[in-house]
Design an enzyme around this catalytic site. Structure first.
Site, PDB file in Angstrom:
ATOM      1  N   LYS A 229      36.986  36.450  35.571  1.00  0.00           N
ATOM      2  CA  LYS A 229      36.953  36.054  34.160  1.00  0.00           C
ATOM      3  C   LYS A 229      36.489  34.618  33.964  1.00  0.00           C
ATOM      4  CE  LYS A 229      39.682  39.763  32.246  1.00  0.00           C
ATOM      5  NZ  LYS A 229      40.972  40.291  31.845  1.00  0.00           N
ATOM      6  N   ARG A 264      44.560  44.060  38.627  1.00  0.00           N
ATOM      7  CA  ARG A 264      43.357  44.787  38.179  1.00  0.00           C
ATOM      8  C   ARG A 264      42.141  43.937  38.561  1.00  0.00           C
ATOM      9  NH1 ARG A 264      39.728  44.869  34.037  1.00  0.00           N
ATOM     10  NH2 ARG A 264      39.082  46.904  33.258  1.00  0.00           N
TER      11      ARG A 264
END
Ligand code: HH2
Length: 291
Positions: A229, A264
């Site tokens: 991210k 995840r």
């Protein structure tokens, strides 16, 4: 990956992972043209199935399939279009030695995936997009991930503000757990996620990764999704999401130290190795303490 590495985790292992030191790896599979790090790569069913197989052989316990990007600014995709994208691959990936979770906020999409063999619902809206989602999870007894997001993907990064991000995310998750339970979802089927990158600036993401111990007060397993991210790019100076693997590992390890148990990630093999080493060190430390 469970600490007992030879076999993948059962649903009960996953739901009871809190406090056991067990880690669970959820591999990301985006059937989308526009996901921020792998958009377009797995739209072809053969490529998607090959990627799912590779993640399972790298140690994924869960394959998280999504057909709608949620990156900042992304447009919504209709339920029918999502189902169309998922139709060709679900049957194949539900045959693999891993659970399949459906990353969707629409109950129609989630139900389609459950009927095709998926066994976990990952709802990033925590049941706010579609009131039917809780009813579906309740009816089917399906494990349900409830994630925090401020606003919606289209606008969530415009100017997110918090006074105390950890306390506010925790209070939100507590409310969503209560709403799900009121709708008939069993509390012990719920997994919580602070939603790294969903309406959060760098400092908010860092506070949440460090604030996992506080989220454990909710008495549910904590899932963390920092993979590739933007905040990692901001810290490490990496503009390409695929160059953020080392930063992803650091974020997962920090959250793991705080008690998160479900991760995840896109790079399952790399994170699996890092967590296995961290766990082995922790286990060795326990033996020394008790000797
Ligand atoms: N992050 C993304 C999507 N789904 N689900 C949970 N529970 N937690 C997360 O942090 C999370 C999630 C976004 O990542 P990705 O799927 O790689 O990108 P995109 O939304 O662009 O498809």
């Amino acid at each position: 990956m469970c600490y007992e590495r030879a076999m993948s985790c059962s649903i009960d292992d996953i739901l009871n992972s809190r406090g056991t030191g067990r880690t669970v790896l959820m591999g990301v599979l985006n059937m989308t043209p526009d996901s921020f790090s792998d958009g377009g790569k797995f739209l072809d069913p053969a490529a998607a199935i090959a990627q799912a197989e590779a993640m399972v052989s790298d140690g994924a316990d869960i394959i998280d399939v999504g057909a709608e990007s949620t990156q900042p600014g992304s447009d919504r995709v209709s339920a029918d279009e999502q189902i169309q994208r998922l139709r060709e691959i679900l049957q194949a990936i539900t045959q693999l030695d891993a659970h399949v979770s459906i990353d969707a906020t629409s109950a129609k999409v989630a139900e389609f995936a459950l009927d095709a063999g998926a066994s976990i619902i990952n709802d990033i809206s925590a049941g706010r997009d579609d009131p039917e989602m809780f009813a579906l999870a309740a009816r089917r007894g399906t494990p349900l991930v409830l994630m925090h997001m401020l606003g919606e993907p289209k606008t969530m990064q415009e100017s997110p503000e918090y006074e105390d991000v950890v306390a506010e995310v925790k209070a939100f998750l507590a409310k969503r757990i209560a709403a799900a339970v009121d709708a008939g979802v069993s509390r012990d089927r719920i997994i919580v996620d602070p939603g790294i990158g969903f309406g959060k600036l760098l400092e908010h993401n860092l506070a949440l990764l460090g604030g996992v111990p506080e989220l454990l007060d909710l008495s549910r397993p904590v899932l963390i999704g920092p993979s590739r991210k933007r905040f990692i790019g901001e810290i490490a100076g990496r503009s390409e999401p695929t160059d953020r693997i080392f930063g992803t590992i650091a974020a997962c390890l920090a959250a793991w130290r705080g008690g998160a148990t479900i991760f995840r990630v896109h790079d399952v093999g790399a994170v699996s190795d890092a967590l296995a080493v961290a766990e082995a060190i922790a286990q060795a430390g326990k033996h020394v303490e008790t000797a």
